[in-house]
Design a protein around this motif. Sequence first.
Motif, short mmCIF file in Angstrom:
data_model
loop_
_atom_site.label_atom_id
_atom_site.label_comp_id
_atom_site.label_asym_id
_atom_site.label_seq_id
_atom_site.Cartn_x
_atom_site.Cartn_y
_atom_site.Cartn_z
N GLN A 20 0.76 -1.11 0.43
CA GLN A 20 0.29 0.13 -0.03
C GLN A 20 0.56 1.60 0.09
O GLN A 20 0.61 2.59 -0.52
CB GLN A 20 -1.12 0.03 0.88
CG GLN A 20 -2.12 -1.01 1.26
CD GLN A 20 -2.77 -1.26 2.10
OE1 GLN A 20 -2.72 -0.31 3.10
NE2 GLN A 20 -3.80 -1.48 2.36
N PHE A 24 1.35 4.02 -3.05
CA PHE A 24 0.65 5.27 -2.65
C PHE A 24 2.22 6.11 -2.95
O PHE A 24 1.83 7.20 -3.47
CB PHE A 24 1.18 5.47 -1.47
CG PHE A 24 0.40 6.95 -0.90
CD1 PHE A 24 -0.30 7.63 -1.47
CD2 PHE A 24 1.40 7.65 -0.23
CE1 PHE A 24 -0.98 9.39 -0.99
CE2 PHE A 24 0.97 8.86 0.24
CZ PHE A 24 0.20 9.92 -0.29
N SER A 68 -6.98 10.29 -2.17
CA SER A 68 -6.21 9.23 -2.33
C SER A 68 -6.77 8.63 -0.82
O SER A 68 -7.63 7.29 -0.83
CB SER A 68 -5.55 8.66 -2.03
OG SER A 68 -4.19 8.72 -3.26
N ALA A 69 -7.52 9.51 0.31
CA ALA A 69 -7.92 9.73 1.46
C ALA A 69 -9.17 9.04 1.23
O ALA A 69 -10.09 8.11 1.44
CB ALA A 69 -6.81 10.50 2.14
N ARG A 72 -9.77 5.48 -0.46
CA ARG A 72 -9.27 4.69 0.53
C ARG A 72 -10.74 4.57 1.60
O ARG A 72 -11.63 3.20 1.59
CB ARG A 72 -8.20 4.88 1.00
CG ARG A 72 -8.16 3.49 2.58
CD ARG A 72 -7.04 3.99 2.32
NE ARG A 72 -6.31 2.87 2.80
CZ ARG A 72 -5.82 1.50 3.09
NH1 ARG A 72 -6.13 0.91 2.19
NH2 ARG A 72 -5.88 0.63 3.61
N LYS A 73 -11.01 5.84 1.61
CA LYS A 73 -12.60 5.53 2.51
C LYS A 73 -13.76 5.07 1.85
O LYS A 73 -14.47 4.38 2.32
CB LYS A 73 -12.69 6.78 3.47
CG LYS A 73 -11.61 7.45 4.62
CD LYS A 73 -12.39 6.68 5.68
CE LYS A 73 -11.11 7.48 6.84
NZ LYS A 73 -11.58 6.99 7.56
N LYS A 75 -14.09 3.30 -0.23
CA LYS A 75 -14.36 1.52 -0.14
C LYS A 75 -14.95 0.36 0.76
O LYS A 75 -14.80 -0.92 0.13
CB LYS A 75 -12.41 0.98 -0.92
CG LYS A 75 -12.02 1.45 -1.73
CD LYS A 75 -10.17 0.93 -2.20
CE LYS A 75 -9.66 1.49 -3.83
NZ LYS A 75 -9.05 1.03 -2.97
N ARG A 76 -14.77 1.28 2.02
CA ARG A 76 -15.33 0.95 2.97
C ARG A 76 -16.92 0.37 2.38
O ARG A 76 -17.35 -0.63 3.25
CB ARG A 76 -14.76 1.50 4.07
CG ARG A 76 -13.60 2.02 4.60
CD ARG A 76 -13.96 2.61 5.70
NE ARG A 76 -14.85 1.80 6.45
CZ ARG A 76 -15.03 3.66 7.66
NH1 ARG A 76 -14.52 4.16 7.52
NH2 ARG A 76 -16.00 3.90 8.36
N SER A 82 -17.11 1.08 -7.97
CA SER A 82 -16.26 2.41 -6.82
C SER A 82 -15.89 3.21 -8.15
O SER A 82 -15.43 4.45 -8.23
CB SER A 82 -15.37 2.26 -5.76
OG SER A 82 -14.12 1.72 -6.51
N TYR A 129 -7.81 1.01 -10.38
CA TYR A 129 -9.30 0.24 -10.73
C TYR A 129 -9.81 -1.03 -11.43
O TYR A 129 -9.95 -2.06 -10.67
CB TYR A 129 -10.61 1.29 -11.05
CG TYR A 129 -11.60 0.38 -11.21
CD1 TYR A 129 -12.69 0.19 -10.05
CD2 TYR A 129 -12.28 0.51 -12.06
CE1 TYR A 129 -13.83 0.04 -9.46
CE2 TYR A 129 -13.73 -0.25 -12.21
CZ TYR A 129 -14.27 -0.77 -10.90
OH TYR A 129 -15.23 -0.96 -11.41
#
Length: 427
Positions: A20, A24, A68-69, A72-73, A75-76, A82, A129
């Motif tokens: 990860q 990044f 990016s943050a 990433r959130k 994806k929860r 997505s 993706y």
Amino acid sequence: MPKSFKRRHSRWYEVVLFNQVFLFLLGYAVVVLLPAWLRWGSVLFSWPLAESPLNTLLANSAAYILSSAVLRKFKRFHGRSSLSFIIPTMLAAWLGVVAILLFLREEYYARQVLTYSFLLANLWAFAGYFLGLRYSKPKLALVPFGRGMELADTSRAVVTVLTRPDLDGRRYDGIVADLHSVDLPDEWERFLARCTLARIPVFHTQQVIESVTGRVRVNHLSENIFGALLPSSTYLFIKRVVDTFLVLLAAPVWLPVMLVIGLIIKLESEGPMFFVQDRVGLGNKRFRMYKLRSMRMDSEKDGAQFAEEGDARVTRTGRFIRRTRLDEIPQFLNVLKGDMSLIGPRPEQIAFVEQFEKDIPFYSYRHVVRPGITGWAQVLHGYTADVDDTSVKIEHDFYYIKHFSLWLDILIVIKTIRTVLTGFGAR
């Protein structure tokens, strides 16, 4: 715990974390550093940096880290594609940093480099993706007890159903087990404990099912889940303040639009411009909800009823404002009054609430938060036309309450934009 088991899997967490971080940093080099190097070359290696490259690097870095943050959130929540979130997220991040530069009246930055970074960020996200779909499906080991077998045929992961409490030397991204199953033997519980000590994630079946479907099943609630469904009081307060601020800020836009559409409604058909109806809101309290009238005055002469596809009660103007959701504009007044929020479960009519409380377990629990103009159920499920549809909608509402957060609200805003543009779920 057998040493061979621990030796095979003890480095799993470190490998995932390394991958990860590596991706990044590689993305940062492609999105932020590459356009700057093409523009300024060796100047980037001199210190102190000139004002223009420094400001541009800081702006691109902030946008890249923020986007990016956020992705990433996202994806929860809800394991469907997505793909549709990428461009809106990138656009918001880069427009945000440009707005800050303009607000600070900063003149020294390279717009061309910002544009190139924005385009590269989208390409990087899309590439990640599609490559992820092809090469990075999670590999899950499934413990065959309780509700676990419901995930055996999911297309979101490569699932292997275990036949004995051992991984047989194979590596997995996680173990899925119904931790509440009364049929789970002691040897399997010891196996799950060994997996946890070896830093292999163990997921409760319910977590994975909710992630895949975006729903919390109302027939399997327990006292512990009710605790998990209790929304954050701090975020409830923050959300109320933000709702009020945004509605007041946008008033010069939505107020004239509402008045113009209201005038057209009155010219087309007899009756008032507003449709006012009692609904059930926070804490099961009743309130009067406002909408622009989209139906004839006698639309409910036979009592409350669901709108149908091609409903003859809908006027010509009504069809347009229902499809574009413009009929919801007066609910900004409900937001100001504190009856509603911008985002939350849709408020239902009193007659329907009384019916659903009889037919659907735990229905009234959806009133633990303020109802919203848009919500998780609306952007995923669309319009409900009967009790069965409403049962699914309630499961979406419970998912929203359980994952009540800023990130989920942002995701709903993005999905709402798609809903307005496509007319998804309108009747």
